[in-house]
Design a protein around this motif. Structure first.
Motif, mmCIF file in Angstrom:
data_model
loop_
_atom_site.group_PDB
_atom_site.id
_atom_site.type_symbol
_atom_site.label_atom_id
_atom_site.label_comp_id
_atom_site.label_asym_id
_atom_site.label_seq_id
_atom_site.Cartn_x
_atom_site.Cartn_y
_atom_site.Cartn_z
ATOM 1 N N LEU A 41 8.155 10.492 -30.186
ATOM 2 C CA LEU A 41 8.177 11.276 -28.958
ATOM 3 C C LEU A 41 9.049 12.493 -29.194
ATOM 4 O O LEU A 41 10.167 12.367 -29.708
ATOM 5 N N GLN A 42 8.530 13.665 -28.866
ATOM 6 C CA GLN A 42 9.326 14.888 -28.911
ATOM 7 C C GLN A 42 9.194 15.557 -27.555
ATOM 8 O O GLN A 42 8.100 15.945 -27.155
ATOM 9 N N ARG A 43 10.296 15.674 -26.872
ATOM 10 C CA ARG A 43 10.276 16.278 -25.540
ATOM 11 C C ARG A 43 10.302 17.799 -25.624
ATOM 12 O O ARG A 43 10.883 18.371 -26.528
ATOM 13 N N GLU A 44 9.682 18.423 -24.645
ATOM 14 C CA GLU A 44 9.711 19.878 -24.512
ATOM 15 C C GLU A 44 11.140 20.272 -24.114
ATOM 16 O O GLU A 44 11.724 19.670 -23.218
ATOM 17 N N PRO A 45 11.739 21.269 -24.779
ATOM 18 C CA PRO A 45 13.087 21.672 -24.386
ATOM 19 C C PRO A 45 13.095 22.289 -22.989
ATOM 20 O O PRO A 45 12.075 22.806 -22.525
ATOM 21 N N GLY A 46 14.238 22.201 -22.338
ATOM 22 C CA GLY A 46 14.378 22.781 -21.008
ATOM 23 C C GLY A 46 14.286 24.298 -21.053
ATOM 24 O O GLY A 46 14.380 24.910 -22.125
ATOM 25 N N GLU A 47 14.138 24.897 -19.914
ATOM 26 C CA GLU A 47 14.039 26.353 -19.791
ATOM 27 C C GLU A 47 15.247 27.019 -20.448
ATOM 28 O O GLU A 47 16.390 26.692 -20.142
ATOM 29 N N GLY A 48 14.986 27.925 -21.374
ATOM 30 C CA GLY A 48 16.049 28.662 -22.039
ATOM 31 C C GLY A 48 16.768 27.897 -23.145
ATOM 32 O O GLY A 48 17.700 28.423 -23.743
ATOM 33 N N GLU A 49 16.365 26.658 -23.419
ATOM 34 C CA GLU A 49 16.996 25.875 -24.483
ATOM 35 C C GLU A 49 16.205 26.025 -25.775
ATOM 36 O O GLU A 49 14.999 26.255 -25.760
ATOM 37 N N ASN A 50 16.901 25.864 -26.896
ATOM 38 C CA ASN A 50 16.229 25.925 -28.190
ATOM 39 C C ASN A 50 16.514 24.674 -29.015
ATOM 40 O O ASN A 50 16.429 24.695 -30.228
ATOM 41 N N GLU A 51 16.873 23.575 -28.331
ATOM 42 C CA GLU A 51 17.115 22.283 -28.965
ATOM 43 C C GLU A 51 16.306 21.216 -28.245
ATOM 44 O O GLU A 51 16.011 21.355 -27.059
ATOM 45 N N THR A 52 15.983 20.145 -28.973
ATOM 46 C CA THR A 52 15.255 19.036 -28.374
ATOM 47 C C THR A 52 15.588 17.753 -29.126
ATOM 48 O O THR A 52 16.245 17.792 -30.164
ATOM 49 N N ASP A 53 15.149 16.636 -28.589
ATOM 50 C CA ASP A 53 15.305 15.348 -29.257
ATOM 51 C C ASP A 53 13.963 14.902 -29.809
ATOM 52 O O ASP A 53 12.926 15.095 -29.183
ATOM 53 N N ILE A 54 14.012 14.297 -30.990
ATOM 54 C CA ILE A 54 12.858 13.599 -31.552
ATOM 55 C C ILE A 54 13.250 12.132 -31.597
ATOM 56 O O ILE A 54 14.304 11.784 -32.122
#
Length: 92
Positions: A41-54
């Motif tokens: 699962l890879q979530r879409e980053p929040g507005e204005g963010e450039n990081e995410t979790d895998i």
């Protein structure tokens, strides 16, 4: 058994930069370590963010292989934090 030889499934959570090729780099390292992915699962980053979790769940695999793969994954410049590792057990 020594912990390096234990065979079980794993939950891995990675904090990564949201950029092309990050997932490919991670899955290549896992494949090199003979670690098969059960789910991802890879979530879409929040507005204005450039990081995410895998988030990855593995099939049964050897702990030593997972530890070596995590060392390589954490060395990637796109991986922003220590990998969270949880051993999974199947309860019947």
């Amino acid at each position: 058994l020594p912990i390096e030889e234990v065979e079980t499934a794993y939950y891995l959570r990675l904090r990564v930069s949201d950029e092309p090729g990050v997932l490919a780099d991670v899955t290549c390292i896992l494949a090199d370590g003979r670690i098969s992915i059960d789910a991802m699962l890879q979530r879409e980053p929040g507005e204005g963010e450039n990081e995410t979790d895998i988030i990855l769940l593995t099939h049964l695999t050897i702990e030593g292989n997972v530890r070596r793969a995590i060392e390589r994954i954490e060395a990637l410049s796109t991986v922003l934090a220590k990998v969270v590792l949880i051993r999974l057990e199947e309860l019947n």
